[in-house]
Design an enzyme around this catalytic site. Structure first.
Site, PDB file in Angstrom:
ATOM      1  N   GLY A   1       0.839  -1.198   0.000  1.00 52.70           N
ATOM      2  CA  GLY A   1       0.000   0.000   0.000  1.00 52.70           C
ATOM      3  C   GLY A   1       0.871   1.243   0.000  1.00 52.70           C
TER       4      GLY A   1
ATOM      5  CD  GLN B   1       3.361   5.823   2.644  1.00 57.63           C
ATOM      6  OE1 GLN B   1       2.393   5.299   2.112  1.00 57.63           O
ATOM      7  NE2 GLN B   1       4.346   5.128   3.179  1.00 57.63           N
TER       8      GLN B   1
ATOM      9  CB  CYS C   1       5.046   2.153   7.288  1.00 55.37           C
ATOM     10  SG  CYS C   1       4.628   3.649   6.386  1.00 55.37           S
ATOM     11  CG  LEU C   2       6.567   0.907   1.310  1.00 56.23           C
ATOM     12  CD1 LEU C   2       6.046   1.174  -0.087  1.00 56.23           C
ATOM     13  CD2 LEU C   2       7.664  -0.155   1.285  1.00 56.23           C
TER      14      LEU C   2
ATOM     15  CG  HIS D   1      -0.801   1.475   7.258  1.00 52.82           C
ATOM     16  ND1 HIS D   1       0.117   0.904   8.103  1.00 52.82           N
ATOM     17  CD2 HIS D   1      -0.090   2.293   6.428  1.00 52.82           C
ATOM     18  CE1 HIS D   1       1.330   1.378   7.818  1.00 52.82           C
ATOM     19  NE2 HIS D   1       1.227   2.217   6.789  1.00 52.82           N
ATOM     20  CD  GLU D   2      -1.212   2.620   2.744  1.00 53.14           C
ATOM     21  OE1 GLU D   2      -0.709   3.749   2.698  1.00 53.14           O
ATOM     22  OE2 GLU D   2      -0.544   1.593   2.985  1.00 53.14           O
TER      23      GLU D   2
ATOM     24  CG  HIS E   1       0.394   6.965   5.385  1.00 54.13           C
ATOM     25  ND1 HIS E   1       1.516   7.384   6.047  1.00 54.13           N
ATOM     26  CD2 HIS E   1       0.571   5.643   5.174  1.00 54.13           C
ATOM     27  CE1 HIS E   1       2.344   6.359   6.231  1.00 54.13           C
ATOM     28  NE2 HIS E   1       1.783   5.279   5.709  1.00 54.13           N
TER      29      HIS E   1
HETATM   30 NI    NI Z   1       2.539   3.318   5.598  1.00 54.09          NI
END
Ligand code: NI
Length: 167
Positions: A46, A51, A91-92, A133-134, A137
């Site tokens: 995701g 991000q 998370c990236l 989660h997204e 963000h």
């Molecule tokens: Ni993330």
């Protein structure tokens, strides 16, 4: 298509609240395609526009094993949630860090697709976690915000050390 640089926690730009997408035009379609490519390359399941330092309410998710189920959510809103699950998240934007976060087990999310059509999706399990989660963000939150202050401090110190080593 192009790979986009991913912001790293604790970059303050990850705290920005994203604005709704008002018009789904070629720019938004290109952003979605670039974000998908960036997510697959990372690799991750995701990615939120926040991000990649674009503060618009757009998310890409693919929780399939074989990268065959790309989903693009524009202006996603969770309308209902039910139950709870405790799962390990990463998370990236927070590379190498994984910890348990409590989330709803099931969510109903309303959003626009890339054609501007309104969609409603009922999701559970990993997909439900990923959606929550997204959307976090887009509201300026990363998953570590759900952890204790002590853990947050440890994670910031660890990432600062990594940044010094790789710089
Ligand atoms: Ni993330």
């Amino acid at each position: 298509m192009a790979l986009l640089p991913i912001l790293r926690y604790p970059d303050p730009r990850l705290k920005k609240v994203a604005a709704p997408v008002l018009k789904i035009d070629a720019g938004i379609r290109r952003l979605a395609a670039d974000m998908a490519e960036t997510m697959y390359e990372a690799p991750g399941i995701g990615l939120a526009a926040t991000q990649v330092d674009v503060h618009k309410r757009l998310v890409v998710i693919d929780t399939s094993e074989d990268k065959s189920q790309l989903r693009v959510f524009i202006n996603p809103v969770v309308e209902r949630c039910a139950g709870s699950q405790l799962g390990e998240e990463g998370c990236l934007s927070v590379p190498g860090i994984y910890d348990k976060v409590e989330r709803a087990e099931r969510v109903t999310v309303r959003y626009l697709d890339l054609d501007g059509k309104e969609q409603v999706l009922e999701a559970e399990g990993l997909l439900a976690v990923c959606i929550q989660h997204e959307i976090d963000h887009l509201d300026g939150h990363v998953f570590v915000d759900h952890l204790s202050q002590l853990k947050q401090t440890r994670i910031r110190n660890k990432l600062a050390k990594q940044a010094r080593v790789t710089a």
